[in-house]
Design an enzyme around this catalytic site. Structure first.
Site, PDB file in Angstrom:
ATOM      1  N   ASP A  78      35.953  96.556  52.510  1.00 23.83           N
ATOM      2  CA  ASP A  78      36.821  96.862  50.838  1.00 23.83           C
ATOM      3  C   ASP A  78      35.539  97.577  50.129  1.00 23.83           C
ATOM      4  OD1 ASP A  78      39.043  94.304  50.477  1.00 23.83           O
ATOM      5  OD2 ASP A  78      39.401  95.856  51.265  1.00 23.83           O
ATOM      6  N   ALA A  79      33.845  97.041  50.953  1.00 24.53           N
ATOM      7  CA  ALA A  79      33.531  96.962  50.227  1.00 24.53           C
ATOM      8  C   ALA A  79      33.063  98.635  50.135  1.00 24.53           C
ATOM      9  CB  ALA A  79      31.991  96.598  50.104  1.00 24.53           C
ATOM     10  N   ASP A  81      35.017 101.319  48.634  1.00 18.60           N
ATOM     11  CA  ASP A  81      34.665 101.174  46.486  1.00 18.60           C
ATOM     12  C   ASP A  81      34.021 101.898  47.370  1.00 18.60           C
ATOM     13  OD1 ASP A  81      35.493  98.170  46.511  1.00 18.60           O
ATOM     14  OD2 ASP A  81      37.146  99.360  46.481  1.00 18.60           O
ATOM     15  N   SER A 125      70.718  91.899  34.311  1.00 20.91           N
ATOM     16  CA  SER A 125      70.240  90.084  33.121  1.00 20.91           C
ATOM     17  C   SER A 125      71.413  89.110  32.547  1.00 20.91           C
ATOM     18  CB  SER A 125      69.084  90.422  32.934  1.00 20.91           C
ATOM     19  OG  SER A 125      69.153  91.083  31.814  1.00 20.91           O
ATOM     20  N   LEU A 126      70.806  88.150  32.236  1.00 25.47           N
ATOM     21  CA  LEU A 126      71.863  87.248  31.206  1.00 25.47           C
ATOM     22  C   LEU A 126      71.779  87.363  30.260  1.00 25.47           C
ATOM     23  CD1 LEU A 126      71.552  84.329  33.716  1.00 25.47           C
ATOM     24  CD2 LEU A 126      73.627  85.908  33.758  1.00 25.47           C
ATOM     25  N   GLU A 162      75.047  75.906  36.372  1.00 27.44           N
ATOM     26  CA  GLU A 162      74.068  75.643  37.752  1.00 27.44           C
ATOM     27  C   GLU A 162      72.645  75.924  36.760  1.00 27.44           C
ATOM     28  OE1 GLU A 162      73.879  79.267  39.890  1.00 27.44           O
ATOM     29  OE2 GLU A 162      76.146  79.402  40.566  1.00 27.44           O
ATOM     30  N   LYS A 181      69.086  76.903  35.380  1.00 27.40           N
ATOM     31  CA  LYS A 181      68.051  78.216  35.783  1.00 27.40           C
ATOM     32  C   LYS A 181      67.369  78.132  36.456  1.00 27.40           C
ATOM     33  CE  LYS A 181      67.931  82.058  32.894  1.00 27.40           C
ATOM     34  NZ  LYS A 181      66.822  82.079  33.317  1.00 27.40           N
ATOM     35  N   ASP A 216      63.334  78.677  37.697  1.00 22.95           N
ATOM     36  CA  ASP A 216      62.319  79.150  36.749  1.00 22.95           C
ATOM     37  C   ASP A 216      61.489  80.270  38.232  1.00 22.95           C
ATOM     38  OD1 ASP A 216      60.865  80.874  35.158  1.00 22.95           O
ATOM     39  OD2 ASP A 216      59.957  79.055  33.977  1.00 22.95           O
ATOM     40  N   ARG A 272      63.720  92.312  41.390  1.00 19.49           N
ATOM     41  CA  ARG A 272      65.193  92.909  40.591  1.00 19.49           C
ATOM     42  C   ARG A 272      64.885  94.008  39.643  1.00 19.49           C
ATOM     43  NH1 ARG A 272      67.788  91.966  35.353  1.00 19.49           N
ATOM     44  NH2 ARG A 272      65.693  91.317  34.526  1.00 19.49           N
ATOM     45  N   GLU A 314      66.968  83.497  43.917  1.00 22.19           N
ATOM     46  CA  GLU A 314      65.775  82.996  42.760  1.00 22.19           C
ATOM     47  C   GLU A 314      64.160  82.302  43.116  1.00 22.19           C
ATOM     48  OE1 GLU A 314      66.030  84.226  40.069  1.00 22.19           O
ATOM     49  OE2 GLU A 314      63.927  83.090  38.008  1.00 22.19           O
ATOM     50  N   TYR A 361      72.046  81.755  44.501  1.00 19.64           N
ATOM     51  CA  TYR A 361      73.224  81.395  43.379  1.00 19.64           C
ATOM     52  C   TYR A 361      74.596  82.429  43.251  1.00 19.64           C
ATOM     53  CZ  TYR A 361      69.191  83.760  40.956  1.00 19.64           C
ATOM     54  OH  TYR A 361      68.346  84.669  40.004  1.00 19.64           O
ATOM     55  N   LYS A 420      79.077  80.200  34.455  1.00 19.29           N
ATOM     56  CA  LYS A 420      79.722  81.530  34.589  1.00 19.29           C
ATOM     57  C   LYS A 420      80.719  81.664  35.087  1.00 19.29           C
ATOM     58  CE  LYS A 420      75.807  82.944  38.201  1.00 19.29           C
ATOM     59  NZ  LYS A 420      75.215  82.644  39.618  1.00 19.29           N
ATOM     60  N   LYS A 436      69.665  78.133  27.185  1.00 19.31           N
ATOM     61  CA  LYS A 436      68.099  78.622  27.750  1.00 19.31           C
ATOM     62  C   LYS A 436      67.520  76.297  27.072  1.00 19.31           C
ATOM     63  CE  LYS A 436      64.980  81.169  28.513  1.00 19.31           C
ATOM     64  NZ  LYS A 436      65.326  82.560  28.426  1.00 19.31           N
ATOM     65  N   CYS A 449      26.736  77.387  11.064  1.00 18.48           N
ATOM     66  CA  CYS A 449      26.668  78.166  12.330  1.00 18.48           C
ATOM     67  C   CYS A 449      26.408  77.341  13.549  1.00 18.48           C
ATOM     68  CB  CYS A 449      26.110  79.091  12.830  1.00 18.48           C
ATOM     69  SG  CYS A 449      26.600  79.425  14.288  1.00 18.48           S
ATOM     70  N   CYS A 498      25.237  77.284  15.764  1.00 24.75           N
ATOM     71  CA  CYS A 498      23.601  78.004  17.060  1.00 24.75           C
ATOM     72  C   CYS A 498      22.398  77.145  16.007  1.00 24.75           C
ATOM     73  CB  CYS A 498      23.549  79.142  16.753  1.00 24.75           C
ATOM     74  SG  CYS A 498      22.807  80.115  15.393  1.00 24.75           S
ATOM     75  N   CYS A 507      29.234  84.489  11.370  1.00 23.16           N
ATOM     76  CA  CYS A 507      28.381  83.782  10.716  1.00 23.16           C
ATOM     77  C   CYS A 507      27.137  85.166  11.246  1.00 23.16           C
ATOM     78  CB  CYS A 507      27.794  83.236  12.921  1.00 23.16           C
ATOM     79  SG  CYS A 507      26.024  83.392  12.994  1.00 23.16           S
ATOM     80  N   CYS A 536      21.554  84.767  16.067  1.00 22.49           N
ATOM     81  CA  CYS A 536      22.337  83.796  16.586  1.00 22.49           C
ATOM     82  C   CYS A 536      22.647  83.544  17.857  1.00 22.49           C
ATOM     83  CB  CYS A 536      23.956  83.920  15.871  1.00 22.49           C
ATOM     84  SG  CYS A 536      24.857  82.419  16.396  1.00 22.49           S
TER      85      CYS A 536
HETATM   86  S1  IVH Z   1      72.841  84.438  37.933  1.00 27.57           S
HETATM   87  C1  IVH Z   1      74.757  88.662  36.676  1.00 27.57           C
HETATM   88  N1  IVH Z   1      71.685  82.374  38.115  1.00 27.57           N
HETATM   89  O1  IVH Z   1      67.878  84.011  35.597  1.00 27.57           O
HETATM   90  C2  IVH Z   1      74.351  87.412  36.835  1.00 27.57           C
HETATM   91  N2  IVH Z   1      70.459  84.038  37.371  1.00 27.57           N
HETATM   92  O2  IVH Z   1      67.904  85.132  32.841  1.00 27.57           O
HETATM   93  C3  IVH Z   1      72.818  87.372  37.511  1.00 27.57           C
HETATM   94  N3  IVH Z   1      68.142  83.229  37.117  1.00 27.57           N
HETATM   95  O3  IVH Z   1      67.356  87.509  36.597  1.00 27.57           O
HETATM   96  C4  IVH Z   1      71.594  86.559  37.772  1.00 27.57           C
HETATM   97  N4  IVH Z   1      68.645  80.831  37.690  1.00 27.57           N
HETATM   98  O4  IVH Z   1      66.372  85.442  38.149  1.00 27.57           O
HETATM   99  C5  IVH Z   1      71.768  83.468  37.977  1.00 27.57           C
HETATM  100  N5  IVH Z   1      71.543  80.133  38.848  1.00 27.57           N
HETATM  101  C6  IVH Z   1      71.380  81.243  38.322  1.00 27.57           C
HETATM  102  C7  IVH Z   1      69.463  81.790  37.874  1.00 27.57           C
HETATM  103  C8  IVH Z   1      69.920  82.602  37.591  1.00 27.57           C
HETATM  104  C9  IVH Z   1      67.800  81.940  37.311  1.00 27.57           C
HETATM  105  C10 IVH Z   1      66.826  84.356  36.331  1.00 27.57           C
HETATM  106  C11 IVH Z   1      67.797  85.531  37.259  1.00 27.57           C
HETATM  107  C12 IVH Z   1      67.587  86.222  36.315  1.00 27.57           C
HETATM  108  C13 IVH Z   1      67.538  85.225  35.002  1.00 27.57           C
HETATM  109  C14 IVH Z   1      68.690  85.981  33.634  1.00 27.57           C
END
Ligand code: IVH
Length: 698
Positions: free
Chosen positions: A46-47, A50, A95-96, A126, A128, A130, A149, A185, A237, A302, A326, A420, A422, A439, A444
């Site tokens: 790498d060096a 670079d 997304s949700l 289900e 969620k 992280d 995604r 996930e 999921y 869902k 959430k 201060c 220092c 200060c 300092c």
């Molecule tokens: S369903 C259209 N199920 O939450 C439905 N998402 O805030 C698509 N996630 O982008 C998602 N657990 O990354 C689904 N049991 C679960 C999940 C889940 C985590 C995430 C997922 C999504 C994000 C949405």
């Protein structure tokens, strides 16, 4: 100051030998970059790569006529997002919508019921998870592609990395449909995260902040071997595209089917008849939130029936048939051990809470800024108090309030220190209506350390290995006293110090060497001139193009530059009128630090146009007070890179940048719309690269 002849070779037409060399450098760099980024292999260290790049960059800077938008200096080493090929999802990965309490959940259900003219249930509940959403495509039972995604429509190809994840099967059994896209996930188990951090600590490396960002970073590695070492896992999921297989009528059937193919479906899901059952699930999930070896941040609900799902449809960015409940941002109590004051590079005295370490919101917190005297007073927190601490996702930890019932009797109020910390013990002063103390002592050492730390920081000269601890150590050892001394450090001086070994010493030296090539704008910013934030650095660099011309410029000339008012101009002038600062400039020159600015832009009509358009099409909302940018400067820095900075958060917001005392509604908007919240360092990374840092950071 006048311009010294010979210091800058006249930037005219490049001589023939330079043209030949530049051609050769571009060819060699492209060859090695292809090997590395496409073939995942390398021929040279790498060096060496670079230094080829550094030489090319230097020549291009010297001879602006060589500018070429296709040069590897502009195209190679780009952020990882362009290293992974784009993949268009057959079925978009939406997304949700979020619900932050049970009332919002009930409102979601009521809306669905009124669209359907009847109940939408039963519902599948289900956890969620992280982590990071991916879609894995199997054809005839064989894994053919995995993608992130991305923006929901187009993601990035991460097949090679996903294939290294232990519980992602490469083949499915005979029952697999012809095409099956499985959504899930990717996450890092908490125990795996802890093992990784222990190993990093033992190797003298910095700990990672939290499992989610570490998982995301691990998945975006250029080298799948690194991903393989990271012990990632995934939960499935959802199905995306399915063809040539069973017809499904309900979401719950798909979960059973996936589990039957030995895909990892978390078995905590529940088919809930009605909203009362959903609420019971939500409460239980929240209570048991910390019983798992993985992190969850809510519950996904869902509509089970696919017919009803189709009837409900989707808005432009989330389906109406699902919602994410959430969990509230986690709050924990801990002891406030002390309130200390740290002195920044410009002498600003910021109080911060020293806390008994507490694991909250996915990482261990032991310090939290208290911003200024007024904030401490408003919160009435006192050393010795039990305090409530909150950290939501990537947001900076916050001390919310004291637990008054636990306050020891007679616990004294905290008073802002008069002097201060220092050895000069100069007074800490509050001027005008500024909430901050400063200060103002010119010698300092606390400021000195802050100034060197700032010089080495990511937004300035970005010297890896020169963080707070090492700066203080090097000052204590008498090895450095100002920013230019950094360039006089020798490996032999450093190697014998505690916390440095041969490897770290070598890395530090390499980091220092590399920093000599940083842009003039970064150098200006790094010099820590009062009122000169990152954006002003860019404006001055673009307008003058050489440090010597800035050093020599009269105040009026400085003030003429767009974005530089009389206050900043006077401050820059005062800085360079100080003989001590001029001595630093000379030492930097002797060390070979780059003083040259960017080549003139094709269109000279505005300073901002010389900046790379890293934020083209992006929108960044700024809230709260930043350290190095006024609101106007932040807006100018964003606009200068092709971005927009609207006043409110929407579905199209790329990121929210939160400084001190951010607006609650903007943070809530960000949370609701799943927009990342960045601190100032992450903001600078975004400006620079157009990318959210993998630690988006953490
Ligand atoms: S369903 C259209 N199920 O939450 C439905 N998402 O805030 C698509 N996630 O982008 C998602 N657990 O990354 C689904 N049991 C679960 C999940 C889940 C985590 C995430 C997922 C999504 C994000 C949405």
């Amino acid at each position: 100051m006048t311009t010294t002849p010979g210091r800058r070779i006249a930037a005219g037409e490049a001589p023939d030998d330079v043209l030949v060399r530049v051609d050769e450098l571009r060819r060699r760099i492209r060859y090695h970059a292809d090997l590395y980024y496409v073939g995942n292999t390398r021929e040279i260290p790498d060096a060496d790569f670079d230094s080829l790049m550094a030489e090319l960059r230097a020549l291009e800077q010297l001879y602006p006529s060589l500018a070429d938008p296709t040069s590897p200096t502009r195209t190679v080493g780009a952020p990882p997002s362009v290293l992974f090929a784009a993949v268009t999802h057959d079925v978009p990965m939406m997304s949700l919508d979020n619900a932050f309490d049970l009332d919002e959940l009930r409102a979601w259900e009521a809306r669905a019921a009124s669209r359907l003219d009847g109940p939408a249930g039963p519902y599948v509940c289900e956890l969620k998870f992280d982590g990071l959403a991916i879609s894995v495509r199997y054809e005839h039972g064989r894994l053919v592609r995995a993608a992130t995604r991305g923006d929901g429509r187009v993601g990035e190809d991460v097949t090679h990395n996903v294939a290294t994840i232990g519980n992602v099967p490469h083949t499915l059994g005979a029952d697999a449909p012809e095409v099956l896209e499985v959504r899930g996930e990717v996450y890092m188990a908490i125990s795996a995260f802890e093992r990784l951090n222990e190993a990093r600590e033992a190797a003298g490396e910095a700990r990672y902040a939290n499992p989610r960002n570490t998982a995301a970073g691990s998945l975006r590695q250029k080298d799948p071997k690194v991903t393989a070492e990271r012990e990632l896992s995934w939960w499935c999921y959802q199905v995306g595209m399915v063809s040539g297989g069973p017809e499904f009528r309900r979401h719950s059937e798909t979960l059973e089917f996936l589990a039957g193919l030995d895909l990892p479906v978390n078995d905590a899901w529940l088919l809930a008849r009605d909203l009362a059952a959903v609420e019971g699930y939500v409460r239980g999930a929240e209570q048991r939130r910390h019983d798992h070896d993985y992190e969850t941040d809510g519950v996904v609900i869902k509509v089970d029936d696919f017919g009803r799902q189709a009837e409900l449809g989707a808005t432009s960015h989330h389906p109406r048939w699902a919602v994410a409940y959430k969990f509230p941002p986690e709050e924990k109590t801990t002891k406030l051990l002390a309130i200390q004051v740290s002195i920044g590079g410009k002498g600003k005295a910021t109080p911060f809470a020293e806390l008994e370490p507490v694991f909250v919101g996915g990482s261990t917190v032991q310090m939290a800024t208290l911003h200024n005297e007024d904030q401490v007073k408003a919160k009435d927190v006192r050393p010795g108090d039990v305090v409530v601490v909150r950290k939501a996702g990537d947001v900076i930890p916050e001390v919310l309030r004291p637990v008054l019932s636990e306050r020891p009797e007679g616990l004294p109020e905290w008073v802002f220190p008069e002097f201060c910390p220092c050895p000069n013990r100069s007074p800490l002063v509050r001027e005008g209506d500024d909430a901050a103390h400063h200060c103002r002592h010119p010698q300092c050492p606390a400021q000195q350390a802050g100034g060197i730390e700032h010089f080495a920081s990511r937004g300035a000269m970005d010297i890896e290995g020169l963080g707070e601890k090492n700066v203080r150590l090097l000052i204590r050892e008498g090895l450095i006293a100002d920013v230019a001394d950094v360039y006089a450090l020798e490996e032999a001086d450093v190697v014998s110090l505690e916390t440095f070994g041969p490897k770290k010493a070598r890395n530090l030296m390499a980091g220092i060497e590399a920093s000599k090539e940083r842009s003039l704008a970064r150098l200006l910013f790094g010099l820590n001139i009062r009122h000169l934030g990152g954006a002003v650095g860019e404006f001055l660099a673009d307008a003058f193009r050489h440090l010597d011309d800035i050093v020599a410029a009269p105040t009026e000339r400085l003030a003429e530059v767009d974005g530089v008012g009389p206050t900043i101009a006077a401050s820059v002038r005062a800085f360079f009128d100080d003989p001590d600062n001029l001595a630093v400039v000379e030492k930097l020159r002797a060390a070979g630090v780059n003083f040259a600015g960017p080549p003139p832009a094709a269109d000279e009509s505005g300073a901002g146009e010389a900046l790379p358009a890293t934020l083209e099409g992006k929108s960044v909302v700024v809230t709260g007070t930043l350290e190095n940018y006024s609101r106007e400067e932040a807006a100018a820095a964003i606009a200068g890179r092709g971005g927009r900075s609207p006043g409110s958060v929407s579905g199209s917001t790329t990121a929210v940048v939160a400084g001190a005392s951010p607006g609650a509604s903007k943070l809530r908007g960000a949370e609701k719309l799943d927009v990342p919240v960045l601190d100032e360092a992450a903001f600078e990374h975004l400006l620079e690269t157009g990318e959210l840092p993998p630690k988006a950071a953490g």
